[in-house]
Design an enzyme around this catalytic site. Structure first.
Site, PDB file in Angstrom:
ATOM      1  N   GLU A  10       0.343  -1.278  -1.518  1.00 26.71           N
ATOM      2  CA  GLU A  10      -0.162  -2.640  -1.313  1.00 26.71           C
ATOM      3  C   GLU A  10      -0.455  -3.314  -2.660  1.00 26.71           C
ATOM      4  O   GLU A  10      -1.574  -3.715  -2.967  1.00 26.71           O
ATOM      5  CB  GLU A  10      -1.386  -2.609  -0.405  1.00 26.71           C
ATOM      6  N   ASN A  64      -7.957  -1.909  -3.717  1.00 33.59           N
ATOM      7  CA  ASN A  64      -7.459  -1.352  -2.465  1.00 33.59           C
ATOM      8  C   ASN A  64      -8.357  -0.218  -1.985  1.00 33.59           C
ATOM      9  O   ASN A  64      -9.064   0.420  -2.776  1.00 33.59           O
ATOM     10  CB  ASN A  64      -6.023  -0.852  -2.658  1.00 33.59           C
ATOM     11  N   SER A  65      -8.317   0.059  -0.688  1.00 31.81           N
ATOM     12  CA  SER A  65      -9.205   1.074  -0.108  1.00 31.81           C
ATOM     13  C   SER A  65      -8.909   2.473  -0.614  1.00 31.81           C
ATOM     14  O   SER A  65      -9.751   3.366  -0.509  1.00 31.81           O
ATOM     15  CB  SER A  65      -9.085   1.055   1.418  1.00 31.81           C
ATOM     16  N   HIS A 110      -3.377  -0.101  19.685  1.00 31.13           N
ATOM     17  CA  HIS A 110      -3.728   0.065  18.282  1.00 31.13           C
ATOM     18  C   HIS A 110      -4.505   1.358  18.093  1.00 31.13           C
ATOM     19  O   HIS A 110      -5.506   1.589  18.773  1.00 31.13           O
ATOM     20  CB  HIS A 110      -4.572  -1.113  17.788  1.00 31.13           C
ATOM     21  N   GLU A 140      -6.142   2.997  14.892  1.00 33.30           N
ATOM     22  CA  GLU A 140      -6.542   3.133  13.491  1.00 33.30           C
ATOM     23  C   GLU A 140      -7.124   4.527  13.311  1.00 33.30           C
ATOM     24  O   GLU A 140      -8.139   4.875  13.908  1.00 33.30           O
ATOM     25  CB  GLU A 140      -7.568   2.071  13.111  1.00 33.30           C
ATOM     26  N   HIS A 160       1.187   1.600   9.910  1.00 30.38           N
ATOM     27  CA  HIS A 160       0.671   0.848   8.766  1.00 30.38           C
ATOM     28  C   HIS A 160      -0.052   1.791   7.808  1.00 30.38           C
ATOM     29  O   HIS A 160      -0.664   2.775   8.229  1.00 30.38           O
ATOM     30  CB  HIS A 160      -0.279  -0.254   9.228  1.00 30.38           C
ATOM     31  N   GLU A 161       0.022   1.479   6.516  1.00 31.94           N
ATOM     32  CA  GLU A 161      -0.554   2.292   5.435  1.00 31.94           C
ATOM     33  C   GLU A 161       0.053   3.698   5.371  1.00 31.94           C
ATOM     34  O   GLU A 161      -0.511   4.592   4.751  1.00 31.94           O
ATOM     35  CB  GLU A 161      -2.080   2.401   5.537  1.00 31.94           C
ATOM     36  N   GLU A 186       4.480  -0.861   7.883  1.00 33.65           N
ATOM     37  CA  GLU A 186       3.950  -1.816   6.918  1.00 33.65           C
ATOM     38  C   GLU A 186       4.353  -1.313   5.535  1.00 33.65           C
ATOM     39  O   GLU A 186       5.338  -1.730   4.973  1.00 33.65           O
ATOM     40  CB  GLU A 186       2.446  -1.937   7.049  1.00 33.65           C
ATOM     41  N   GLU A 210      -1.522  -9.829   5.553  1.00 35.60           N
ATOM     42  CA  GLU A 210      -2.979  -9.745   5.520  1.00 35.60           C
ATOM     43  C   GLU A 210      -3.542 -10.104   4.143  1.00 35.60           C
ATOM     44  O   GLU A 210      -4.676 -10.599   4.031  1.00 35.60           O
ATOM     45  CB  GLU A 210      -3.440  -8.353   5.930  1.00 35.60           C
TER      46      GLU A 210
END
Length: 754
Positions: A184, A207-208, A466, A468, A536-537, A555, A561
């Site tokens: 990202e 970023n995380s 979803h 996560e 994603h990620e 992603e 985002e």
């Protein structure tokens, strides 16, 4: 075109030539433009080089693997590296030509045509055997290492792979900082010699999860352009049961192949390259694998093979975008039944949480939570009773709002509605590097899963699940079967997974061998339940969607985002098709119409794109999974422009790249699956662009109703992003359209056959 195969082994002197003195080989692509040379040098090191139309692409470069000693091996035993001491024991060559049909894609059929050369290498000191397999295409090469089962090489550990890519000059490069945990980042454009000086400012430190490993480390897919006009791309294909590859540039300041760039606790300092290995010449990239929590780069058991290392090349940028080399190097579809896999257009309860207007969590009363079943028996209970908790009033995944999205999807022909934040656990999901975070089956009190699914199905719409994971992979694998069963019960057929944060088990990285195995395990298990996956990620794609076509999207890059996190440059979407999208489609989540977020929230960020540019992304950012990411009320305000999103397909019989230059502009025409209708999209950077669209791809003698969605004369991504025009006319093959794209803008065209 009918499917056909030709495979034979023979001395094809026009394609392959052997220099008898040292066993060197020269291999040409089917059209003769690409030439590969392979040999072993005086010390037994494998060497290859590559040229295109007589121009050097990869100068002589070494191949091999550096192995680590197994701690369980006998004391005093030193591991022998697979780097040198080889002789060529046997050589094989063949040609292969087939046409195959993807389950979904940019074209209805794909030709897989290459010349293959295999060198069987024997290491005299260890009595080990290693194969290096090359496939030479008209648009590039792929090579990989193969290890047959053998007595002297059974289990082995990889300290580092030492594949080299020696560039012929100081090319212009479009690159991301090498990082074990995130893609990202915003793409950088520099000369190779400038990567080091740009690195620190290029990193998205906020970023995380960040684990940058070197001042000259970059990610693949790496796009370059030489001073003499060659477009060169380095990537990998079919990365399974292996760590993701990065590239480390050897420049004038390099003293060891690997140095640390400060990135917090996750920065990793590998062992420096042994002095025994010669440092390559400047502008050479050396492969750099992602480590696991122990620092090792891979654990292998023969028989096995590495992923393919790929080098694409052309003197036309459009060939980079139309290449199928990555897909062709993957195995054919492994699923017997693919009838349940379908391209999908969706909207969802998502953007307002990303922007910060609404929340994923249901209550703000509790600093932390434990889910039922996480505590030991007889231990004090700290499980929240959500029925008694005070709602925060900002939770977006509620019955009323989800029904609103279902109604919008049904009215506008969208297939599915994504809902994030529907399940308990979001209150502290990202705060404590938490192992037991979600159970993926328990809804919040204001989300009636039975009622909402019944309501969606009554409208001809499905909900999109979803999951996560918060990067707690053990927790997800523990709950995954139950979660997939829940999806089957309620008729969900697609799931968006997420991997935000540092990996648990702690110390591992997003792109390690073990994590790549996890991502593929999820895809395989989902296929058993007829579920499509949008990850994603996760790790960046390498064409595995050919083998497992229920992997409909990823992603794995800086998506829409980030328009809520400070924004991305207008050229961002003009480089991603050359880099990130080489390995597979991206769920970029396009379609933002109200670009100034302060108009409807407290967020002061703004999307650097015009409405016409947003429409173009549905063509230029290919994916069989496309989201209309903005709010329903925003689309209703610009209903005439939203018509294009209603009309545009997301599965194609044909695609033609009409114009392209990395980070500047892209124009593509696509023919909708099973129809005679075409759609065209053009996207440009901050400088604007005049697109010349020749309608040569249309059927001769046929007329088409043409609708052009273009930037208005005064449109500009900064000052007037919502200014657009809609023009309708009748066109036919042979005509040319000249369309002006505003700075940060673009255009979209629908061509409906009459």
């Amino acid at each position: 075109m009918e499917k056909f195969k030709l495979r034979f082994c023979a001395a094809l002197l026009c394609i392959v030539h052997y220099a008898l003195c040292i066993g060197a080989a020269e291999v040409k692509s089917p059209n003769g433009n690409i030439e590969l040379k392979f040999s072993v040098n005086q010390t037994g090191r494998p060497v290859y080089e590559m040229s295109y139309k007589g121009k050097a692409v990869v100068k002589p470069s070494f191949l091999g693997l550096e192995l680590a000693k197994d701690k369980h091996a006998s004391k005093g035993l030193k591991e022998t590296d697979l780097m040198d001491g080889f002789t060529i024991a046997k050589e094989e060559m063949s040609t292969f030509d087939e046409v195959w049909k993807p389950v979904w894609g940019e074209t209805a059929t794909i030709r897989n045509h290459y010349v293959e050369y295999v060198a069987v290498l024997q290491q005299q000191s260890s009595h080990r055997e290693m194969l290096i397999r090359f496939r030479v295409y008209d648009d590039g090469i792929g090579f990989r290492y193969e290890f047959p089962q053998q007595k002297e090489l059974n289990y082995f550990l990889i300290k580092e792979e030492r594949s080299e890519f020696a560039m012929a000059g100081d090319h212009t490069a479009w690159w991301l900082p090498g990082d074990y945990d995130t893609q990202e980042q915003e793409t950088q454009e520099t000369k190779l010699s400038e990567i080091r000086s740009r690195m620190k400012e290029a990193v998205n430190w906020g970023n995380s999860s960040v684990a940058v490993f070197s001042e000259t480390g970059v990610q693949t897919s790496l796009q370059m352009k030489s001073n003499d006009g060659l477009y060169i791309n380095i990537h990998e294909a079919a990365c399974a049961d292996y760590a993701t590859m990065h590239l480390e540039l050897v420049d004038a300041q390099t003293k060891a192949l690997t140095t640390q760039l400060g990135g917090g606790s996750n920065a990793y300092t590998p062992n420096p390259s042994p002095s025994a290995w010669p440092v390559p010449k400047p502008f050479t990239f050396v492969s750099h694998l992602t480590p696991d929590a122990t620092g090792l780069k891979g654990a292998m058991q023969t028989p096995c093979a590495t992923p393919w290392r790929t080098v694409m090349v052309s003197d036309d940028a459009r060939d980079m975008l139309s290449s199928n080399l990555i897909l062709n190097l993957n195995e054919p579809c492994a699923l017997d039944d693919v009838s349940w896999i379908h391209p999908t257009k969706y909207c969802g309860v998502w953007w307002e949480m990303i922007v910060g207007k609404s929340s994923w969590n249901y209550t703000d009363e509790f600093p932390s939570i434990k889910l039922a079943g996480d505590a030991f028996p007889n231990s004090p209970s700290s499980i929240i009773n959500y029925q008694l908790a005070k709602p925060n009033g900002r939770h977006a995944a509620n019955n009323e709002k989800v029904k609103r999205y279902i109604d919008f999807a049904a009215k506008n022909g969208l297939d599915e509605v994504l809902v994030e934040g529907w399940n308990v656990g979001w209150e502290d999901w990202a705060n404590m590097w938490k192992r037991d975070v979600f159970d993926f089956v328990t809804p919040y009190p204001d989300f009636d899963i039975q009622m909402l699914n019944d309501y969606a199905h009554s409208k001809g719409v499905k909900l999109l699940m979803h999951h996560e994971t918060s990067s707690s992979t053990q927790n997800y694998e523990r709950h995954m079967e139950q979660a997939f069963q829940l999806m089957n019960k309620y008729g969900y057929d697609a799931v968006k997974t997420g991997y935000v944060g540092d990996i648990i088990p702690r110390g591992d990285h997003h792109y390690s061998q073990s994590m790549n195995n996890h991502y593929l395990y999820v895809v395989k298990e989902a296929a058993k339940h007829h579920i499509m996956v949008n990850a994603h990620e996760a790790t960046r794609p390498t064409g595995l969607c050919r083998t497992y076509p229920n992997l409909v999207g990823n992603e794995s890059a800086r998506g829409t985002e980030y328009e809520a996190f400070g924004g991305s440059r207008p050229d961002h979407t003009c480089i991603l098709p050359f880099t990130r999208l080489q390995g597979g489609p991206m769920d970029y989540t396009p379609g933002i119409f109200v670009t100034k977020l302060s108009e409807w929230s407290n967020n002061t960020s703004w999307a650097r794109i015009t409405i016409a540019g947003s429409l173009a992304l549905y063509l230029t950012m290919y994916s069989p999974l496309q989201m209309a990411a903005d709010l329903p009320e925003h689309y209703e305000k610009f209903d005439d422009a939203f018509q294009f999103i209603r009309d545009v397909a997301c599965d194609w019989d044909d695609s033609r790249y009409l114009e392209a230059e990395p980070a500047d502009y892209i124009t593509v025409a696509r023919k909708a699956k099973g129809t005679d209708n075409w759609f065209v999209g053009g996207k440009c950077d901050e400088n604007g662009h005049t697109a010349i669209v020749k309608l040569d791809f249309l059927d001769k003698g046929r007329k088409y109703d043409c609708t052009i969605y273009a930037d208005a004369k005064d449109a500009h991504y900064e000052t007037n992003p919502q200014a657009y025009t809609i023009t309708k006319k009748e066109v036919k093959a042979g005509q040319t359209l000249k369309i002006q794209e505003a700075p940060g803008g673009g255009f979209a065209i629908s061509l409906i056959a009459k």
